[in-house]
Scaffold this motif. Structure first.
Motif, PDB file in Angstrom:
ATOM      1  N   MET A 161     -14.959  10.595  -8.034  1.00  0.00           N
ATOM      2  CA  MET A 161     -14.350   9.421  -8.041  1.00  0.00           C
ATOM      3  C   MET A 161     -14.224   8.496  -9.317  1.00  0.00           C
ATOM      4  SD  MET A 161     -12.480   8.196  -5.484  1.00  0.00           S
ATOM      5  CE  MET A 161     -13.087   8.429  -3.666  1.00  0.00           C
TER       6      MET A 161
ATOM      7  N   GLU B 114      -9.907  -4.485  -7.692  1.00  0.00           N
ATOM      8  CA  GLU B 114      -8.868  -5.272  -6.998  1.00  0.00           C
ATOM      9  C   GLU B 114      -7.732  -4.623  -6.553  1.00  0.00           C
ATOM     10  OE1 GLU B 114      -9.420  -5.167 -10.453  1.00  0.00           O
ATOM     11  OE2 GLU B 114      -7.284  -5.487 -11.153  1.00  0.00           O
ATOM     12  N   ILE B 115      -6.744  -5.069  -5.899  1.00  0.00           N
ATOM     13  CA  ILE B 115      -5.304  -4.506  -5.555  1.00  0.00           C
ATOM     14  C   ILE B 115      -4.381  -5.106  -6.375  1.00  0.00           C
ATOM     15  CG2 ILE B 115      -3.537  -4.020  -3.709  1.00  0.00           C
ATOM     16  CD1 ILE B 115      -5.812  -3.961  -1.703  1.00  0.00           C
TER      17      ILE B 115
ATOM     18  N   GLU C 157      -3.563   9.868 -13.074  1.00  0.00           N
ATOM     19  CA  GLU C 157      -3.331  11.236 -12.148  1.00  0.00           C
ATOM     20  C   GLU C 157      -2.203  12.045 -12.838  1.00  0.00           C
ATOM     21  OE1 GLU C 157      -0.576  11.319  -8.896  1.00  0.00           O
ATOM     22  OE2 GLU C 157      -1.821  12.608  -7.875  1.00  0.00           O
TER      23      GLU C 157
ATOM     24  N   THR D 141      -5.769  16.011  -6.419  1.00  0.00           N
ATOM     25  CA  THR D 141      -6.064  14.352  -6.948  1.00  0.00           C
ATOM     26  C   THR D 141      -5.337  13.733  -5.781  1.00  0.00           C
ATOM     27  OG1 THR D 141      -3.625  14.624  -7.997  1.00  0.00           O
ATOM     28  CG2 THR D 141      -5.623  14.788  -9.362  1.00  0.00           C
ATOM     29  N   ILE D 142      -6.336  12.558  -5.598  1.00  0.00           N
ATOM     30  CA  ILE D 142      -5.548  11.493  -4.527  1.00  0.00           C
ATOM     31  C   ILE D 142      -5.713  10.265  -5.352  1.00  0.00           C
ATOM     32  CG2 ILE D 142      -6.001  10.751  -2.207  1.00  0.00           C
ATOM     33  CD1 ILE D 142      -7.776  13.328  -1.676  1.00  0.00           C
ATOM     34  N   PRO D 143      -4.627   9.628  -5.467  1.00  0.00           N
ATOM     35  CA  PRO D 143      -4.618   8.222  -5.912  1.00  0.00           C
ATOM     36  C   PRO D 143      -4.672   7.042  -4.984  1.00  0.00           C
ATOM     37  CG  PRO D 143      -2.525   9.605  -6.678  1.00  0.00           C
ATOM     38  CD  PRO D 143      -3.193  10.111  -5.560  1.00  0.00           C
ATOM     39  N   ALA D 144      -5.342   6.149  -5.052  1.00  0.00           N
ATOM     40  CA  ALA D 144      -5.586   5.084  -4.067  1.00  0.00           C
ATOM     41  C   ALA D 144      -5.379   3.815  -5.052  1.00  0.00           C
ATOM     42  CB  ALA D 144      -6.782   4.978  -3.528  1.00  0.00           C
ATOM     43  N   TYR D 145      -5.660   2.624  -4.282  1.00  0.00           N
ATOM     44  CA  TYR D 145      -5.087   1.211  -5.013  1.00  0.00           C
ATOM     45  C   TYR D 145      -5.819   1.491  -6.370  1.00  0.00           C
ATOM     46  CZ  TYR D 145      -3.715  -0.402  -0.767  1.00  0.00           C
ATOM     47  OH  TYR D 145      -3.033  -0.950   0.437  1.00  0.00           O
TER      48      TYR D 145
ATOM     49  N   TYR E 254      -9.154  10.311  -7.025  1.00  0.00           N
ATOM     50  CA  TYR E 254     -10.290  10.994  -6.568  1.00  0.00           C
ATOM     51  C   TYR E 254      -9.782  12.434  -7.243  1.00  0.00           C
ATOM     52  CZ  TYR E 254     -12.596  14.767  -3.929  1.00  0.00           C
ATOM     53  OH  TYR E 254     -13.362  15.677  -3.507  1.00  0.00           O
TER      54      TYR E 254
ATOM     55  N   MET F 179      -0.379   3.969  -2.201  1.00  0.00           N
ATOM     56  CA  MET F 179      -1.352   5.151  -1.700  1.00  0.00           C
ATOM     57  C   MET F 179      -0.535   5.685  -0.434  1.00  0.00           C
ATOM     58  SD  MET F 179      -4.815   3.800  -0.268  1.00  0.00           S
ATOM     59  CE  MET F 179      -5.161   3.125   1.178  1.00  0.00           C
ATOM     60  N   PHE F 180      -1.259   6.868   0.179  1.00  0.00           N
ATOM     61  CA  PHE F 180      -0.856   7.134   1.753  1.00  0.00           C
ATOM     62  C   PHE F 180      -2.259   7.204   2.227  1.00  0.00           C
ATOM     63  CE2 PHE F 180       2.410   9.007  -0.618  1.00  0.00           C
ATOM     64  CZ  PHE F 180       3.562   9.062   0.103  1.00  0.00           C
ATOM     65  N   GLY F 181      -1.959   6.969   3.483  1.00  0.00           N
ATOM     66  CA  GLY F 181      -3.328   7.090   4.543  1.00  0.00           C
ATOM     67  C   GLY F 181      -3.080   6.486   5.855  1.00  0.00           C
TER      68      GLY F 181
ATOM     69  N   ILE G 216       3.571   8.099  -5.117  1.00  0.00           N
ATOM     70  CA  ILE G 216       2.764   7.280  -5.462  1.00  0.00           C
ATOM     71  C   ILE G 216       3.117   6.609  -6.750  1.00  0.00           C
ATOM     72  CG2 ILE G 216       0.237   6.239  -5.873  1.00  0.00           C
ATOM     73  CD1 ILE G 216      -0.358   8.741  -3.886  1.00  0.00           C
TER      74      ILE G 216
ATOM     75  N   ARG H 222      -3.116  13.627  -0.695  1.00  0.00           N
ATOM     76  CA  ARG H 222      -2.541  12.446  -1.628  1.00  0.00           C
ATOM     77  C   ARG H 222      -1.191  11.962  -0.825  1.00  0.00           C
ATOM     78  NH1 ARG H 222       1.646  12.760  -4.719  1.00  0.00           N
ATOM     79  NH2 ARG H 222       0.845  11.723  -6.490  1.00  0.00           N
TER      80      ARG H 222
ATOM     81  N   THR I 199      -7.475  10.298   5.360  1.00  0.00           N
ATOM     82  CA  THR I 199      -7.333  10.591   3.923  1.00  0.00           C
ATOM     83  C   THR I 199      -7.893   9.587   3.032  1.00  0.00           C
ATOM     84  OG1 THR I 199      -4.749   9.992   3.789  1.00  0.00           O
ATOM     85  CG2 THR I 199      -5.447  12.213   4.395  1.00  0.00           C
ATOM     86  N   THR I 200      -7.532   8.255   3.678  1.00  0.00           N
ATOM     87  CA  THR I 200      -8.094   7.050   2.761  1.00  0.00           C
ATOM     88  C   THR I 200      -8.900   6.027   3.641  1.00  0.00           C
ATOM     89  OG1 THR I 200      -5.878   5.826   3.089  1.00  0.00           O
ATOM     90  CG2 THR I 200      -6.435   7.005   0.895  1.00  0.00           C
TER      91      THR I 200
END
Lengths: 231, 342
Positions: free
Chosen positions: A21, A27-28, A40, A54-58, A62, A136-138, A211, B26, B254-255
């Motif tokens: 990670m 922060e967002i 990424e 790879t998993i991007p978030a705020y 990852y 991001m997705f989730g 993203i 993702r 996933t998140t």
């Protein structure tokens, strides 16, 4: 001009024996998220041995790896040395997403207007004004978290989630705006519906959005909505 | 030629699975796939294939009736009670089902997830390249229910595949769980981290394919929770509002924004899925390098096990005859993975 990932963060944490990670902040914000997106892209372009996904978030990226092909320290060092493009040069695609605010599709529009002390048309104008960022997705397949709602329509989540929110519903809560890729439960306020297909059964990528992309909504009439969905 | 597998009775949490959809997280698409990935891999190999579609059985058990020509089938995972008609089968075996015969799977003495495969082309829907159901989002089907029927095209019988397989240690329920601390161990004071490692936990009855709750001492989060959502993984030890650990599993989102105090090693995750409600759990912290070594050791053990499957095929007499003929060769092959370079 380029710089290494190490110049942005040294905070790389193990996730068991399966991933790292890379944490850019807490922060967002679009600024922090641009770093995630740039990192990424650099990882994807690098072909580092053993990287599986790879998993991007705020604020964190990852990077999954195959422990049979690499190890934590090797990959961490390789990531820290990656060259990143200047993040302010990072722009994703800008999407124009059609939305219909027909009362049948917008059961919560009036409540949002009451909460905001505005009339329904003002809420619609405020919703149309923002350029939203795909962070991001989730939560569910193809469910993209869009941020950037104007403060005057940042309603809190509803008290109780509801089941069966129709596919294509556009919902808001806090600074966020989301579109339902499939029928799902949600505690957010439903203010419209898009005819756009948000999740592909077989196509790759499965979502139209990536993203880091940006979304602007454009209003369509009920007859336009019906015409598109009939086609 | 088509056969039909009638699911006369199915317990809860039973679904169709194959390898799942790795690499799509993702886009918010969970990996799904088998709860016990190695058992599914063994099942596929035992039936002479790769990534076969199968029925994932839970502790709820199932009864199936086969309407079709004689077919080769296998059950792998846990130590379920398996009955083919009146005949009791070994928990991990490859067998033949005759037309009209019933197969009963009951929880048995250990394990929580097992896999039923039948040789043939399963006529089931697929989504993004996988037949796995993701039940929480209702993509590609739902849990199987009593009365459901699965059509299997071109059912095959290959008598030489019949086998009784040993249950390997790497697929048994755990005696303890190895964890690598983090990524959010910083949200917990040293005292709480010590509690996680030193006090006993129990597998709770609350859980499904998304995750399994443990019960034990409370693990309070230090200060206010200010964490933007980030990627989740199978094996993550997440602490939510109830201050108890939840181990994320195959269908996890996933998140998420709850802190993950630690992550199970892959080898421990594979064992944890076979634990039953009420089983005691003791965590043990290892460093990431040790976890990677255990991952590699697990792979060596699995590869060795898969390579030995042919030696378990055939009747007892056939196996004895074969081992008398080739036992010298087996002794020379201590590590099957190395023989090609010798």
């Amino acid at each position: 001009m380029t710089r290494t990932l190490a110049a942005l963060t040294q905070d790389l944490r193990p996730m068991g024996d399966q991933g790292i990670m890379v944490v850019f902040g807490e922060e967002i914000s679009p600024e922090c998220h641009r770093e995630v997106v740039a990192a990424e892209k650099a990882v994807m372009a690098s072909n580092l041995p053993g990287v599986t996904e790879t998993i991007p978030a705020y604020a964190a990226l990852y990077v999954g790896y195959d422990a049979l092909a690499t190890d934590f320290a090797t990959l961490r060092d390789a990531l820290l040395n990656l060259s990143l493009p200047q993040t302010d040069a990072e722009t994703g695609k800008v999407w124009t997403v059609p939305i219909c605010y027909d009362p049948e599709f917008a059961p919560d529009l009036e409540e949002v207007a009451n909460w905001a002390g505005k009339n329904v048309d003002d809420v619609i104008s405020a919703h149309l004004e923002s350029l939203y960022r795909v962070y991001m997705f989730g939560f569910a397949p193809g469910y993209a978290y869009l941020g950037g709602s104007l403060p005057e329509i940042q309603v809190p989540r509803r008290d109780a989630p509801r089941q069966g929110i129709p596919k294509g519903s556009v919902m808001i809560a806090g600074p966020q705006c989301l579109m339902c890729p499939l029928v799902m439960p949600s505690g957010w306020s439903v203010i419209g519906r898009t005819p756009m297909d948000l999740l592909a059964r077989d196509a790759m990528p499965p979502s139209p959005f990536n993203i880091g992309d940006e979304v602007r909504f454009t209003r369509i009439s009920r007859s336009d909505y019906d015409a598109v969905t009939r086609a | 030629m088509t056969g039909r597998l009638l699911l006369d009775h199915v317990g809860p949490q039973i679904s169709l699975q194959d390898r799942g959809r790795p690499g799509l997280m993702r886009y918010g698409i969970p990996p799904s796939g088998p709860m016990a990935r190695i058992c599914h891999r063994v099942l596929s190999s035992a039936l002479g294939g790769e990534n076969l579609t199968c029925i994932e059985a839970s502790l709820g058990g199932l009864t199936a009736i086969w309407h079709g020509p004689p077919v080769t089938a296998a059950f792998v995972g846990g130590r379920f009670d398996i009955a083919l008609g009146e005949q009791v089968l070994a928990p991990w075996s490859v067998f033949e089902i005759s037309p009209g015969q019933s197969l009963k799977v009951k929880a048995g003495k250990a394990g929580a997830w097992g896999y039923l495969g039948l040789l043939g082309d399963w006529d089931v829907p697929s989504w993004q390249g996988s037949a796995s159901a993701h039940v929480p989002s209702a993509i590609n089907g739902a849990m199987l229910t009593s009365g459901a029927e699965i059509r299997i095209q071109n059912p095959k019988m290959i008598p030489s595949l019949k086998a009784t397989l040993p249950v390997p240690d790497f697929a048994e329920a755990p005696t303890h769980l190895d964890i690598v601390m983090g990524p959010q161990d910083g949200f917990f004071d040293p005292e709480t981290q010590k509690t996680l490692l030193q006090s006993p936990f129990k597998v709770s009855a609350r859980g499904d394919r998304m995750g399994r709750r443990l019960v034990g001492e409370r693990l309070p989060i230090n200060g206010t929770l200010t964490m933007p959502s980030e990627a989740l993984m199978r094996g993550a030890v997440q602490i939510a509002g109830d201050l108890q650990p939840t181990i994320l599993l195959a269908d996890h989102q996933t998140t998420g924004g709850y802190p993950k105090i630690a992550t199970l090693s892959t080898a421990s995750t594979e064992k944890f899925v076979q634990a039953r409600p009420g089983d005691p759990i003791q965590f043990r912290a290892i460093c990431v390098e040790e976890a990677i070594q255990s991952r590699r050791k697990l792979e060596r053990e699995v590869v060795r096990y898969l390579a030995q499957i042919p030696t378990y095929r055939g009747s007892l007499q056939e196996r004895l005859a074969r081992s008398n003929l080739i036992s010298g060769v087996i002794n020379a092959q201590k590590d099957p993975a190395q023989t090609s370079s010798d």
